[in-house]
Design a protein around this motif. Structure first.
Motif, PDB file in Angstrom:
ATOM      1  N   LEU A  38       0.834  -1.199   0.000  1.00 58.74           N
ATOM      2  CA  LEU A  38       0.000   0.000   0.000  1.00 58.74           C
ATOM      3  C   LEU A  38       0.871   1.252   0.000  1.00 58.74           C
ATOM      4  O   LEU A  38       0.592   2.216  -0.711  1.00 58.74           O
ATOM      5  CB  LEU A  38      -0.942  -0.022   1.211  1.00 58.74           C
ATOM      6  CG  LEU A  38      -1.895  -1.226   1.234  1.00 58.74           C
ATOM      7  CD1 LEU A  38      -2.735  -1.232   2.502  1.00 58.74           C
ATOM      8  CD2 LEU A  38      -2.802  -1.233   0.010  1.00 58.74           C
ATOM      9  N   ALA A  64      -5.147   1.625  -9.623  1.00 56.67           N
ATOM     10  CA  ALA A  64      -5.213   0.709  -8.478  1.00 56.67           C
ATOM     11  C   ALA A  64      -5.331   1.503  -7.183  1.00 56.67           C
ATOM     12  O   ALA A  64      -6.165   1.198  -6.322  1.00 56.67           O
ATOM     13  CB  ALA A  64      -3.977  -0.187  -8.450  1.00 56.67           C
ATOM     14  N   SER A 111      -8.740   3.041  -6.751  1.00 56.50           N
ATOM     15  CA  SER A 111      -9.801   2.063  -6.505  1.00 56.50           C
ATOM     16  C   SER A 111      -9.744   1.527  -5.080  1.00 56.50           C
ATOM     17  O   SER A 111     -10.760   1.095  -4.539  1.00 56.50           O
ATOM     18  CB  SER A 111      -9.704   0.913  -7.502  1.00 56.50           C
ATOM     19  OG  SER A 111      -8.662   0.040  -7.133  1.00 56.50           O
ATOM     20  N   ILE A 112      -8.552   1.533  -4.495  1.00 53.83           N
ATOM     21  CA  ILE A 112      -8.437   1.016  -3.131  1.00 53.83           C
ATOM     22  C   ILE A 112      -8.987   2.022  -2.126  1.00 53.83           C
ATOM     23  O   ILE A 112      -9.564   1.638  -1.111  1.00 53.83           O
ATOM     24  CB  ILE A 112      -6.966   0.706  -2.788  1.00 53.83           C
ATOM     25  CG1 ILE A 112      -6.424  -0.386  -3.685  1.00 53.83           C
ATOM     26  CG2 ILE A 112      -6.838   0.231  -1.348  1.00 53.83           C
ATOM     27  CD1 ILE A 112      -4.948  -0.604  -3.484  1.00 53.83           C
ATOM     28  N   LEU A 152     -12.528   1.696  -0.696  1.00 59.52           N
ATOM     29  CA  LEU A 152     -12.687   0.460   0.057  1.00 59.52           C
ATOM     30  C   LEU A 152     -11.977   0.519   1.396  1.00 59.52           C
ATOM     31  O   LEU A 152     -12.502   0.066   2.417  1.00 59.52           O
ATOM     32  CB  LEU A 152     -12.151  -0.717  -0.759  1.00 59.52           C
ATOM     33  CG  LEU A 152     -13.204  -1.794  -0.941  1.00 59.52           C
ATOM     34  CD1 LEU A 152     -14.122  -1.387  -2.054  1.00 59.52           C
ATOM     35  CD2 LEU A 152     -12.606  -3.136  -1.193  1.00 59.52           C
ATOM     36  N   VAL A 153     -10.775   1.097   1.380  1.00 60.09           N
ATOM     37  CA  VAL A 153     -10.024   1.197   2.629  1.00 60.09           C
ATOM     38  C   VAL A 153     -10.750   2.124   3.608  1.00 60.09           C
ATOM     39  O   VAL A 153     -10.863   1.828   4.800  1.00 60.09           O
ATOM     40  CB  VAL A 153      -8.584   1.685   2.353  1.00 60.09           C
ATOM     41  CG1 VAL A 153      -7.900   2.112   3.630  1.00 60.09           C
ATOM     42  CG2 VAL A 153      -7.782   0.576   1.684  1.00 60.09           C
ATOM     43  N   LEU A 190      -6.382  -5.208   7.098  1.00 58.46           N
ATOM     44  CA  LEU A 190      -6.621  -4.287   5.998  1.00 58.46           C
ATOM     45  C   LEU A 190      -6.554  -4.918   4.594  1.00 58.46           C
ATOM     46  O   LEU A 190      -7.413  -4.633   3.758  1.00 58.46           O
ATOM     47  CB  LEU A 190      -5.640  -3.112   6.111  1.00 58.46           C
ATOM     48  CG  LEU A 190      -5.888  -1.887   5.224  1.00 58.46           C
ATOM     49  CD1 LEU A 190      -7.215  -1.239   5.548  1.00 58.46           C
ATOM     50  CD2 LEU A 190      -4.759  -0.873   5.420  1.00 58.46           C
ATOM     51  N   ALA A 245      -9.547  -5.927   2.459  1.00 57.08           N
ATOM     52  CA  ALA A 245     -10.351  -4.971   1.709  1.00 57.08           C
ATOM     53  C   ALA A 245      -9.860  -4.795   0.277  1.00 57.08           C
ATOM     54  O   ALA A 245     -10.521  -4.154  -0.522  1.00 57.08           O
ATOM     55  CB  ALA A 245     -10.357  -3.616   2.420  1.00 57.08           C
ATOM     56  N   VAL A 246      -8.700  -5.366  -0.039  1.00 57.29           N
ATOM     57  CA  VAL A 246      -8.133  -5.168  -1.376  1.00 57.29           C
ATOM     58  C   VAL A 246      -8.448  -6.388  -2.248  1.00 57.29           C
ATOM     59  O   VAL A 246      -8.081  -7.504  -1.891  1.00 57.29           O
ATOM     60  CB  VAL A 246      -6.603  -4.957  -1.288  1.00 57.29           C
ATOM     61  CG1 VAL A 246      -6.016  -4.741  -2.663  1.00 57.29           C
ATOM     62  CG2 VAL A 246      -6.279  -3.786  -0.381  1.00 57.29           C
ATOM     63  N   PRO A 247      -9.133  -6.197  -3.371  1.00 51.33           N
ATOM     64  CA  PRO A 247      -9.457  -7.328  -4.246  1.00 51.33           C
ATOM     65  C   PRO A 247      -8.207  -8.061  -4.715  1.00 51.33           C
ATOM     66  O   PRO A 247      -7.151  -7.442  -4.884  1.00 51.33           O
ATOM     67  CB  PRO A 247     -10.167  -6.679  -5.438  1.00 51.33           C
ATOM     68  CG  PRO A 247     -10.673  -5.393  -4.934  1.00 51.33           C
ATOM     69  CD  PRO A 247      -9.694  -4.938  -3.883  1.00 51.33           C
ATOM     70  N   ILE A 280      -6.274  -6.539  -7.564  1.00 44.69           N
ATOM     71  CA  ILE A 280      -5.499  -5.342  -7.231  1.00 44.69           C
ATOM     72  C   ILE A 280      -4.262  -5.732  -6.424  1.00 44.69           C
ATOM     73  O   ILE A 280      -3.164  -5.217  -6.670  1.00 44.69           O
ATOM     74  CB  ILE A 280      -6.349  -4.338  -6.414  1.00 44.69           C
ATOM     75  CG1 ILE A 280      -7.695  -4.091  -7.091  1.00 44.69           C
ATOM     76  CG2 ILE A 280      -5.594  -3.038  -6.196  1.00 44.69           C
ATOM     77  CD1 ILE A 280      -7.672  -3.244  -8.301  1.00 44.69           C
ATOM     78  N   LEU A 323      -1.746  -7.171  -8.657  1.00 37.05           N
ATOM     79  CA  LEU A 323      -1.155  -6.110  -9.461  1.00 37.05           C
ATOM     80  C   LEU A 323      -0.063  -5.379  -8.668  1.00 37.05           C
ATOM     81  O   LEU A 323       1.040  -5.171  -9.171  1.00 37.05           O
ATOM     82  CB  LEU A 323      -2.309  -5.168  -9.768  1.00 37.05           C
ATOM     83  CG  LEU A 323      -2.381  -4.342 -11.010  1.00 37.05           C
ATOM     84  CD1 LEU A 323      -3.828  -4.205 -11.399  1.00 37.05           C
ATOM     85  CD2 LEU A 323      -1.809  -3.008 -10.682  1.00 37.05           C
ATOM     86  N   LEU A 324      -0.372  -5.038  -7.409  1.00 41.90           N
ATOM     87  CA  LEU A 324       0.618  -4.329  -6.589  1.00 41.90           C
ATOM     88  C   LEU A 324       1.843  -5.196  -6.363  1.00 41.90           C
ATOM     89  O   LEU A 324       2.980  -4.756  -6.577  1.00 41.90           O
ATOM     90  CB  LEU A 324       0.010  -3.939  -5.237  1.00 41.90           C
ATOM     91  CG  LEU A 324      -1.217  -3.034  -5.263  1.00 41.90           C
ATOM     92  CD1 LEU A 324      -1.615  -2.647  -3.850  1.00 41.90           C
ATOM     93  CD2 LEU A 324      -0.937  -1.799  -6.088  1.00 41.90           C
ATOM     94  N   TRP A 332      -0.883 -12.588   1.933  1.00 42.55           N
ATOM     95  CA  TRP A 332      -1.063 -11.172   2.247  1.00 42.55           C
ATOM     96  C   TRP A 332      -2.549 -10.842   2.360  1.00 42.55           C
ATOM     97  O   TRP A 332      -2.978 -10.142   3.271  1.00 42.55           O
ATOM     98  CB  TRP A 332      -0.399 -10.316   1.166  1.00 42.55           C
ATOM     99  CG  TRP A 332      -0.409  -8.857   1.445  1.00 42.55           C
ATOM    100  CD1 TRP A 332       0.414  -8.197   2.298  1.00 42.55           C
ATOM    101  CD2 TRP A 332      -1.279  -7.876   0.882  1.00 42.55           C
ATOM    102  NE1 TRP A 332       0.104  -6.855   2.294  1.00 42.55           N
ATOM    103  CE2 TRP A 332      -0.930  -6.629   1.438  1.00 42.55           C
ATOM    104  CE3 TRP A 332      -2.329  -7.917  -0.049  1.00 42.55           C
ATOM    105  CZ2 TRP A 332      -1.583  -5.443   1.106  1.00 42.55           C
ATOM    106  CZ3 TRP A 332      -2.979  -6.744  -0.380  1.00 42.55           C
ATOM    107  CH2 TRP A 332      -2.610  -5.525   0.198  1.00 42.55           C
TER     108      TRP A 332
END
Lengths: 301, 288
Positions: free
Chosen positions: A48, A272, A275-276, A279-280, B105, B108-110, B113, B116-117, B159
């Motif tokens: 993140l 990305a 889009s997060i 949601l966060v 946390l 909450a991230v698909p 995504i 991708l990260l 993760w």
């Protein structure tokens, strides 16, 4: 932390400030235990933190500068992303909100009806229905996605919003949870009283049961919302028109093109990040509702 | 009141399953050169699609990969989640609220995504791990090479999943009444002994349920490798069983063999889940 735990602590200030509110007179802080947790937290934050930094860079700088040093291109990247094919990205975001929001809402309604019926009515085949439901919990959604595609293709619904929305309304796990909530939170006496007053079954459900099941239904909604937002395979299979894509399929497609046009990478990364964020934020606001107890088969909200 | 659920269940769960079963027993027969209408027709194929699916080397190696992947992911996931949950529940840990939220946390991230990260974090030209290795003077790791890519995918799953499982376990730890610990403490048991002798046995049903859910998720891994695929040549289009089903159904237009393969996968998931469930049936899915 629940409010009750906090007030229990403040009511007994002489005792330790243990969060569970337990009596804990001789609890020294353990540096190692805390450190292990913090390492875990750092690991969870790493990607993140990276995406925040990376989305401030132009496409070229992404490959040449040190990863965790920010640049000042964030706004440019957002503008470029917004201009990409006439704002397609924001359409993906709206689509995602539509799929997840409407889908989860309908799913919670259907689950509430079915869960209430399974908990509070006796009828023939109830046990069998429940067994089918439990089996349904174990059927992985993605296995269903391909046959769902072929069935929807036969009635011409593939490549429409319906194709992604409809299959996700039915949620055996949601029904299962709703059944537990109805069983635990709606007393039979209330239903009896409603009947005596001559209320219809539907009215008893809507006016008496739903308010009592409220917190549980919020949890069902949240589960489905995150589930649909996360779902990749179903929309990936169902949709051909990229204006119908949710954000996951859209960004995946963009990444695919990026392997031949690396300039798109900075769009993917900025997309990305953006889009997060919602949601966060949603997650941080709602995280105290997430108390998941799979072992007891219940989720407490 | 069951009607809406029942209709949807039949339309979107039962019907697709039946339809797949029917498809899996059929095949296209081509007569002559396969030209003109009527030269292709659908005939009953018996179990030949199943035999073909099970004997397909691509399928066998995808199952092997997922097996290895599951052996990496499921135990690591559960152990990490359990350790974090016990640490959160320990009376000697600080910064509990912060750590719990941050570790949860990623849920909450698909998956797309997060893949991708992590994909960019693995990509040699962008990766900070490569920068780090270079500045330390050690050879740069290629995290997307054929040998390490399975660990790279496993890391993404971990993760995203550890925090959720941690919260499940933490919730059931919180439900244990604290007076249970009193006797043990009076006998001089330390935190670790209390954790091993009392806490873990009590939350065993939660552990088994998280194991089942992790197992189901593992067997149908699809989003992570599909997202990483454009970044590396190490991931084939049949890397996992579901990727093979997707390829057969949509790239090769071989619906029948894709159906047979997906039935095989579904049966495997069912068999494994039921095997686990039978072990804990009474405790885990107890009626209230």
């Amino acid at each position: 932390m629940s409010i009750t735990a906090k007030s229990a602590v403040s009511a007994r200030p002489a005792l330790s400030r243990n969060r569970s509110g337990r009596f804990a007179a001789n609890d020294k802080a353990s540096v190692i235990a805390t450190l292990v947790l913090l390492v875990g937290a750092a690991y969870c934050l790493l990607p993140l933190a990276w995406v925040v930094m990376a989305s401030t860079k132009s496409g070229g700088a992404l490959f040449t500068t040190n990863t965790f040093v920010p640049a000042g291109q964030l706004w440019n990247n957002i503008v470029e992303l917004t201009q990409y094919r006439g704002g397609l990205y924001w359409r993906w975001m709206l689509n995602t909100a539509l799929y997840a929001g409407v889908g989860a809402l309908l799913s919670a309604v259907v689950s509430a009806f079915a869960g209430f019926a399974l908990a509070k009515y006796t009828f023939k085949g109830k046990q069998a229905t429940f067994m089918v439901l439990l089996a349904g919990v174990l059927v992985p959604g993605v296995i269903l996605a391909i046959p769902q595609y072929f069935l929807l293709a036969q009635i011409g619904l593939t490549n429409t919003y319906w194709a992604v929305l409809l299959p996700q309304i039915i949620s055996p796990y949601g029904i299962y949870l709703a059944r537990i909530y109805a069983g635990a939170s709606v007393p039979n006496e209330i239903i009896e009283a409603g009947r005596t007053d001559g209320a219809s079954d539907l009215r008893i459900f809507v006016q008496l049961a739903v308010p009592m099941m409220g917190p549980g239904l919020v949890t069902v909604f949240l589960f489905q919302f995150v589930g649909i937002w996360n779902n990749f395979m179903l929309p990936y299979i169902m949709l051909g028109d990229d204006r119908l894509y949710p954000i996951t399929v859209g960004l995946n497609g963009l990444l695919n093109q990026g392997s031949t046009v690396p300039a798109l990478y900075s769009l993917v990364i900025t997309g990305a990040l953006l889009s997060i964020i919602p949601l966060v934020v949603l997650f941080l606001v709602l995280q105290r509702f997430w108390k998941v107890d799979l072992g007891a088969g219940a989720v407490k909200a | 009141m069951l009607a809406p659920a029942a209709v949807l269940f039949v339309l979107f769960m039962a019907a697709p399953i039946v339809y797949t079963l029917v498809l899996s027993l059929q095949k296209t027969q081509v007569s002559g050169l396969g030209l003109g209408s009527g030269s292709r027709k659908t005939v009953f194929a018996g179990l030949s699609n199943y035999a073909a699916a099970l004997g397909d080397p691509d399928f066998v190696s995808s199952v092997g990969r997922v097996g290895l992947y599951g052996l990496i992911v499921v135990p690591t996931m559960l152990i990490l989640a359990l350790v974090f949950a016990l640490l959160l529940d320990s009376r000697r840990t600080r910064l509990v609220g912060f750590s719990r939220v941050v570790i949860f946390l990623p849920y909450a991230v698909p998956a797309v995504i997060s893949s991708l990260l992590w994909g960019f974090l693995y990509l040699p030209s962008v990766s900070p791990f490569v920068d780090l290795a270079t500045s330390l003077g050690i050879p740069a790791p290629n995290l997307l090479s054929p040998n390490s890519v399975i660990f790279a995918i496993a890391n993404i799953a971990l993760w995203g999943g550890v925090g959720f499982n941690m919260v499940v376990m933490y919730t059931s730890l919180k439900a244990i009444p604290s007076d249970i610990y009193e006797a043990a403490r009076l006998d001089g048991a330390g935190e670790i002994q209390v954790a091993i002798r009392i806490k873990i046995p009590i939350i065993l049903p939660s552990l088994i349920m998280t194991a089942i859910f992790s197992l189901i998720a593992t067997l149908q891994v699809f989003a992570e490798p599909t997202t990483l695929k454009p970044l590396t040549n190490s991931i084939s289009s049949t890397y996992t069983p579901l990727m093979k089903v997707y390829r057969d159904a949509f790239t090769r237009n071989d619906v029948y063999s894709a159906s047979a393969t997906s039935i095989v996968i579904a049966v495997a998931i069912f068999a494994l889940s039921f095997f686990f469930l039978r072990v804990v049936q009474k405790r885990a899915f107890e009626e209230n």
